[in-house]
Design a protein around this motif. Sequence first.
Motif, PDB file in Angstrom:
ATOM      1  N   ALA A  38      72.570  22.636  -6.538  1.00  0.00           N
ATOM      2  CA  ALA A  38      72.380  21.694  -5.429  1.00  0.00           C
ATOM      3  C   ALA A  38      72.904  20.325  -5.830  1.00  0.00           C
ATOM      4  CB  ALA A  38      70.907  21.594  -5.068  1.00  0.00           C
ATOM      5  N   LEU A  39      73.181  19.505  -4.829  1.00  0.00           N
ATOM      6  CA  LEU A  39      73.578  18.124  -5.046  1.00  0.00           C
ATOM      7  C   LEU A  39      72.463  17.214  -4.562  1.00  0.00           C
ATOM      8  CD1 LEU A  39      77.267  18.317  -3.808  1.00  0.00           C
ATOM      9  CD2 LEU A  39      76.485  18.108  -6.163  1.00  0.00           C
ATOM     10  N   PRO A  40      72.312  16.037  -5.191  1.00  0.00           N
ATOM     11  CA  PRO A  40      71.252  15.130  -4.748  1.00  0.00           C
ATOM     12  C   PRO A  40      71.566  14.585  -3.359  1.00  0.00           C
ATOM     13  CG  PRO A  40      72.641  14.059  -6.361  1.00  0.00           C
ATOM     14  CD  PRO A  40      73.080  15.484  -6.292  1.00  0.00           C
ATOM     15  N   LYS A  41      70.581  14.674  -2.466  1.00  0.00           N
ATOM     16  CA  LYS A  41      70.776  14.228  -1.093  1.00  0.00           C
ATOM     17  C   LYS A  41      69.635  13.313  -0.661  1.00  0.00           C
ATOM     18  CE  LYS A  41      73.353  18.265   0.351  1.00  0.00           C
ATOM     19  NZ  LYS A  41      73.488  19.322   1.334  1.00  0.00           N
ATOM     20  N   THR A  42      69.951  12.462   0.313  1.00  0.00           N
ATOM     21  CA  THR A  42      68.931  11.610   0.908  1.00  0.00           C
ATOM     22  C   THR A  42      68.175  12.423   1.957  1.00  0.00           C
ATOM     23  OG1 THR A  42      70.391  10.823   2.656  1.00  0.00           O
ATOM     24  CG2 THR A  42      70.368   9.561   0.593  1.00  0.00           C
ATOM     25  N   ALA A  45      70.290  13.881   4.569  1.00  0.00           N
ATOM     26  CA  ALA A  45      71.217  14.910   4.081  1.00  0.00           C
ATOM     27  C   ALA A  45      72.570  14.360   3.633  1.00  0.00           C
ATOM     28  CB  ALA A  45      71.401  16.012   5.112  1.00  0.00           C
ATOM     29  N   LYS A  46      72.623  13.097   3.245  1.00  0.00           N
ATOM     30  CA  LYS A  46      73.856  12.537   2.705  1.00  0.00           C
ATOM     31  C   LYS A  46      73.845  12.710   1.187  1.00  0.00           C
ATOM     32  CE  LYS A  46      74.459   9.115   6.297  1.00  0.00           C
ATOM     33  NZ  LYS A  46      74.505   7.675   6.605  1.00  0.00           N
ATOM     34  N   ILE A  47      74.966  13.125   0.636  1.00  0.00           N
ATOM     35  CA  ILE A  47      75.081  13.304  -0.807  1.00  0.00           C
ATOM     36  C   ILE A  47      75.134  11.929  -1.474  1.00  0.00           C
ATOM     37  CG2 ILE A  47      76.530  14.185  -2.673  1.00  0.00           C
ATOM     38  CD1 ILE A  47      77.440  16.381  -0.712  1.00  0.00           C
ATOM     39  N   ARG A  49      76.568  10.167  -3.931  1.00  0.00           N
ATOM     40  CA  ARG A  49      77.715  10.280  -4.831  1.00  0.00           C
ATOM     41  C   ARG A  49      77.620   9.364  -6.038  1.00  0.00           C
ATOM     42  NH1 ARG A  49      82.403   9.653  -0.555  1.00  0.00           N
ATOM     43  NH2 ARG A  49      80.966   8.000   0.014  1.00  0.00           N
ATOM     44  N   VAL A  52      75.611  11.150  -8.628  1.00  0.00           N
ATOM     45  CA  VAL A  52      76.371  12.262  -9.218  1.00  0.00           C
ATOM     46  C   VAL A  52      77.360  11.710 -10.240  1.00  0.00           C
ATOM     47  CG1 VAL A  52      78.047  14.090  -8.750  1.00  0.00           C
ATOM     48  CG2 VAL A  52      76.125  13.744  -7.195  1.00  0.00           C
ATOM     49  N   VAL A  67      66.354   9.567  -2.859  1.00  0.00           N
ATOM     50  CA  VAL A  67      66.851  10.928  -3.106  1.00  0.00           C
ATOM     51  C   VAL A  67      65.727  11.930  -2.895  1.00  0.00           C
ATOM     52  CG1 VAL A  67      67.887  12.460  -4.819  1.00  0.00           C
ATOM     53  CG2 VAL A  67      68.571  10.076  -4.716  1.00  0.00           C
ATOM     54  N   SER A  72      68.038  17.730  -9.062  1.00  0.00           N
ATOM     55  CA  SER A  72      69.395  18.290  -9.017  1.00  0.00           C
ATOM     56  C   SER A  72      70.323  17.552  -9.980  1.00  0.00           C
ATOM     57  CB  SER A  72      69.951  18.234  -7.601  1.00  0.00           C
ATOM     58  OG  SER A  72      70.054  16.898  -7.160  1.00  0.00           O
TER      59      SER A  72
END
Length: 80
Positions: A38-42, A45-47, A49, A52, A67, A72
């Motif tokens: 998974a990617l870290p999202k708010t 649902a915004k990544i 970046r 990352v 987050v 993740s």
Amino acid sequence: MPSPGFKPSEELATEVAGLVAGELGKAFRPDRVLFVPALPKTRSAKIVRRAVRARALGEDPGDLSSVENPESLDAIAQAV
């Protein structure tokens, strides 16, 4: 989130890099492709970046209060 039974491979990473180069141009072909669960999202649902990028470079990701899944970032650190 990867599908159940998904197995990342070097061939798949090469294929993804080729698709990026085909769509965006050779200048945008990634040097390497890493697969994480998974990617870290708010909450919207915004990544995130910047987080990352920071974790991949081994830097402090800063404020992670927005987050939804900060764990993740640990998977990203392990993949790098």
